[in-house]
Each structure stands twice: as C-alpha cells, then as structure tokens.
Design an enzyme around this catalytic site. Structure first.
Site, PDB file in Angstrom:
ATOM      1  N   LYS A  18     -10.886  -1.388   6.698  1.00 27.98           N
ATOM      2  CA  LYS A  18      -9.711  -0.927   7.417  1.00 27.98           C
ATOM      3  C   LYS A  18     -10.190  -0.344   8.745  1.00 27.98           C
ATOM      4  O   LYS A  18     -11.168   0.417   8.770  1.00 27.98           O
ATOM      5  CB  LYS A  18      -8.994   0.147   6.594  1.00 27.98           C
ATOM      6  CG  LYS A  18      -7.851   0.838   7.319  1.00 27.98           C
ATOM      7  CD  LYS A  18      -7.117   1.769   6.370  1.00 27.98           C
ATOM      8  CE  LYS A  18      -6.020   2.520   7.094  1.00 27.98           C
ATOM      9  NZ  LYS A  18      -5.038   3.095   6.163  1.00 27.98           N
ATOM     10  N   ARG A  40       0.437  10.376   0.223  1.00 28.41           N
ATOM     11  CA  ARG A  40       0.775  11.486   1.115  1.00 28.41           C
ATOM     12  C   ARG A  40       1.904  12.346   0.567  1.00 28.41           C
ATOM     13  O   ARG A  40       2.236  13.371   1.169  1.00 28.41           O
ATOM     14  CB  ARG A  40       1.223  10.942   2.481  1.00 28.41           C
ATOM     15  CG  ARG A  40       0.187  10.127   3.202  1.00 28.41           C
ATOM     16  CD  ARG A  40       0.727   9.636   4.537  1.00 28.41           C
ATOM     17  NE  ARG A  40      -0.104   8.591   5.105  1.00 28.41           N
ATOM     18  CZ  ARG A  40       0.188   7.920   6.201  1.00 28.41           C
ATOM     19  NH1 ARG A  40       1.299   8.188   6.849  1.00 28.41           N
ATOM     20  NH2 ARG A  40      -0.622   6.977   6.647  1.00 28.41           N
ATOM     21  N   THR A 100      -4.400   6.106   1.735  1.00 27.87           N
ATOM     22  CA  THR A 100      -4.691   7.509   2.049  1.00 27.87           C
ATOM     23  C   THR A 100      -5.474   8.161   0.903  1.00 27.87           C
ATOM     24  O   THR A 100      -5.193   9.286   0.488  1.00 27.87           O
ATOM     25  CB  THR A 100      -3.402   8.307   2.378  1.00 27.87           C
ATOM     26  OG1 THR A 100      -2.528   7.507   3.163  1.00 27.87           O
ATOM     27  CG2 THR A 100      -3.737   9.561   3.173  1.00 27.87           C
ATOM     28  N   GLU A 116       0.860  -1.190   0.000  1.00 29.46           N
ATOM     29  CA  GLU A 116       0.000   0.000   0.000  1.00 29.46           C
ATOM     30  C   GLU A 116       0.893   1.235   0.000  1.00 29.46           C
ATOM     31  O   GLU A 116       1.563   1.520   0.992  1.00 29.46           O
ATOM     32  CB  GLU A 116      -0.902   0.010   1.235  1.00 29.46           C
ATOM     33  CG  GLU A 116      -1.760   1.254   1.351  1.00 29.46           C
ATOM     34  CD  GLU A 116      -2.481   1.375   2.682  1.00 29.46           C
ATOM     35  OE1 GLU A 116      -2.800   2.511   3.069  1.00 29.46           O
ATOM     36  OE2 GLU A 116      -2.719   0.341   3.345  1.00 29.46           O
TER      37      GLU A 116
END
Length: 199
Positions: free
Chosen positions: A125, A41, A65, A37
C-alpha cells in the site's frame, strides 16, 4: 489470484453503524466490486467485518488501518480475509504475518518499500498517496524498484483514479469515494459499476 487483481478500486470503508455493513457490501458486489477494506477506525468495524463475512459470501472483506498487533488477531477472529496497514512497524507486521492472512503493508518512502521487499513483500500500500508524492513519486520509483506493485490510497478520487491505474507499478487504487454515504446503496452500486469499468 492476487488481492490487487480483484478490482481496480478497493473501497476504503468507514462504518459507524453495523446496520449499514451488509447492504453496503451487497451493493458493492452488485456493482462488480468484490473486495472491501473495512477500516478499524470505529467501534463498529469488527462487527461489520463479521457480518459481511457471514452474510455476503461473494465479498472478500478485509481489515484496514491495522495499526496495533492486537488488531490483526481481532480481525482474523471477525472473519477478515486480508489485512492492510497504513505504515509498517516490526510488531504490527509480525502480528499480521502470524494470522496467515494476506497482508498489504503500508509504505510511504523508498526505504520503507525496499525494507518490505527485503522481507518478501512485493505488493504494498502506498499511503498517504497524494500527500507523499502521488503519481510523480510512483513513476520515479518504477525504474529502481521494478518488482513492486502498489495500491495507492489517500486523497485519490474518482477523477484521478484512472491516471494512477495507468502507471506500470499500480495494480489498483484505494478510495473512500465509493462509500462516502454508507446508507446510499443505490449510489454505492453506481459508483462500484463505474469503478469496475476502470479495469
């Protein structure tokens, strides 16, 4: 096979330099961890996903994200094979679903988990795991929400991963410790081997 069954630990990777992307991914795969993953960011994230997708065929690379609708299409275009959101808004979830990619939507409360279950999501998640209640929280919701499987992420370490994985409703955990130094491919491969052994 579900994304959550690819590895007991999903590396949560923050990359500031695209040059690290392929060697890092190769080290993870050599260590037995195929799923990666890459968090959106940094400005290097999408190009890092693209390079891993193009050059490391054994890796299953996704975008984490995902916090804006535009992120979903951009990640798909870069070659991401799955999407992960830290939380869930209607617009982000719709954009993620529109890509056709598997989505791991984020939830931190019982109500959020129930809402996602109503929308058809059974794999979630749990973020931020440690701050939101950690192992006691997940244990407490296993009874009322038995159909849900979680990938807790946020504050989990190599020392606490096994305790999370012992829970009936945890399929895997997310962690940044595997790639804390993106340039250390030897250390990454060793960490991946230890993570893979948690299966």
């Amino acid at each position: 096979m579900s994304l959550l069954d690819l590895s007991p630990v999903v590396p949560v990777v923050v990359l500031h330099d695209v040059a690290h992307a392929v060697p890092l991914a190769e080290a993870l795969v050599r260590g037995g961890v195929r799923i990666i993953e890459v968090t959106l960011r940094t400005s290097a994230a999408l190009e890092s996903i693209r390079r891993i997708a193009d050059e490391v065929p054994d890796a299953v690379v996704g975008a984490g994200t995902v916090t804006a609708p535009s992120h979903a299409a951009a990640a798909l275009d870069a070659g991401a094979r799955f999407l992960v959101t830290p939380g869930t808004t209607d617009s982000v979830l719709a954009a993620a679903a529109d890509t056709g990619l598997p989505v791991l939507p984020g939830a931190a409360t019982v109500s959020e988990a129930m809402r996602l279950a109503e929308l058809g999501y059974q794999e979630l998640k749990f973020f931020p795991a440690e701050a939101a209640g950690g192992i006691p929280f997940l244990k407490s919701i296993a009874g009322p929400l038995p159909a849900l499987r979680f990938c807790p992420t946020g504050g989990i370490t190599s020392a606490t991963a096994a305790a999370y994985l012992a829970l009936s409703n945890v399929a895997c955990v997310g962690g940044s410790w595997l790639t804390s130094d993106p340039a250390d491919v030897v250390g990454i491969e060793q960490a991946a081997r230890a993570a893979a052994a948690l299966a």
